[in-house]
Scaffold this motif. Structure first.
Motif, PDB file in Angstrom:
ATOM      1  N   ALA A  19       8.049  -3.572  33.859  1.00 10.07           N
ATOM      2  CA  ALA A  19       7.929  -3.188  32.448  1.00 10.07           C
ATOM      3  C   ALA A  19       6.607  -3.629  31.822  1.00 10.07           C
ATOM      4  O   ALA A  19       6.362  -3.361  30.648  1.00 10.07           O
ATOM      5  CB  ALA A  19       9.102  -3.760  31.656  1.00 10.07           C
ATOM      6  N   GLU A  22       4.217  -0.918  29.878  1.00  9.65           N
ATOM      7  CA  GLU A  22       4.829  -0.328  28.691  1.00  9.65           C
ATOM      8  C   GLU A  22       5.015  -1.361  27.585  1.00  9.65           C
ATOM      9  O   GLU A  22       4.740  -1.086  26.414  1.00  9.65           O
ATOM     10  CB  GLU A  22       6.171   0.330  29.043  1.00  9.65           C
ATOM     11  CG  GLU A  22       6.831   1.020  27.880  1.00  9.65           C
ATOM     12  CD  GLU A  22       6.040   2.221  27.329  1.00  9.65           C
ATOM     13  OE1 GLU A  22       6.462   2.753  26.290  1.00  9.65           O
ATOM     14  OE2 GLU A  22       5.010   2.631  27.897  1.00  9.65           O
ATOM     15  N   MET A  65      12.521  -4.121  22.273  1.00 10.70           N
ATOM     16  CA  MET A  65      11.817  -3.151  23.110  1.00 10.70           C
ATOM     17  C   MET A  65      12.481  -3.035  24.477  1.00 10.70           C
ATOM     18  O   MET A  65      12.948  -4.024  25.040  1.00 10.70           O
ATOM     19  CB  MET A  65      10.359  -3.561  23.304  1.00 10.70           C
ATOM     20  CG  MET A  65       9.523  -3.452  22.088  1.00 10.70           C
ATOM     21  SD  MET A  65       7.831  -4.048  22.408  1.00 10.70           S
ATOM     22  CE  MET A  65       7.104  -3.746  20.817  1.00 10.70           C
ATOM     23  N   GLU A  66      12.461  -1.822  24.994  1.00 12.67           N
ATOM     24  CA  GLU A  66      12.967  -1.558  26.339  1.00 12.67           C
ATOM     25  C   GLU A  66      12.212  -2.419  27.346  1.00 12.67           C
ATOM     26  O   GLU A  66      10.981  -2.458  27.330  1.00 12.67           O
ATOM     27  CB  GLU A  66      12.780  -0.081  26.687  1.00 12.67           C
ATOM     28  CG  GLU A  66      13.346   0.327  28.005  1.00 12.67           C
ATOM     29  CD  GLU A  66      14.862   0.435  27.998  1.00 12.67           C
ATOM     30  OE1 GLU A  66      15.462   0.199  29.061  1.00 12.67           O
ATOM     31  OE2 GLU A  66      15.423   0.748  26.941  1.00 12.67           O
ATOM     32  N   GLY A  67      12.926  -3.134  28.189  1.00 10.69           N
ATOM     33  CA  GLY A  67      12.310  -3.958  29.223  1.00 10.69           C
ATOM     34  C   GLY A  67      12.091  -5.407  28.837  1.00 10.69           C
ATOM     35  O   GLY A  67      11.842  -6.246  29.699  1.00 10.69           O
TER      36      GLY A  67
END
Length: 89
Positions: A19, A22, A65-67
């Motif tokens: 991750a 990103e 946040m994603e991750g």
């Protein structure tokens, strides 16, 4: 009305394997957040704003946040406006 206090905090963000790119990209889009370093699993950054709440909101945004596995504030400092003003003699 006087100027608000200025707050700055450091934080460590830990994220899932894969991750890194990103999370870095997203963190760099947040106003008042500056990336200072990191590695494959974490970032070191500072967050600036006019209140502890504002810093907390930005940290929460990062946490969601994603991750991201965790975003933790390490240190916070606040200054009164006159402490940040330069005076010439």
């Amino acid at each position: 009305m006087s100027d608000p206090r200025w707050h700055v905090s450091s934080a460590v963000v830990t994220f899932a394997e894969g991750a890194s790119q990103e999370v870095r990209r997203l963190v760099e889009t947040i106003d008042g957040v500056e990336l200072h370093g990191g590695d494959e699993t974490r970032l070191i950054l500072t967050i600036e704003g006019t209140s502890t709440g504002q810093l907390g909101d930005k940290l929460t945004e990062i946490n969601l946040m994603e991750g991201v596995l965790a975003a933790n504030m390490v240190f916070e400092h606040a200054e009164e406006p006159e402490e940040t003003t330069c005076h010439s003699t």
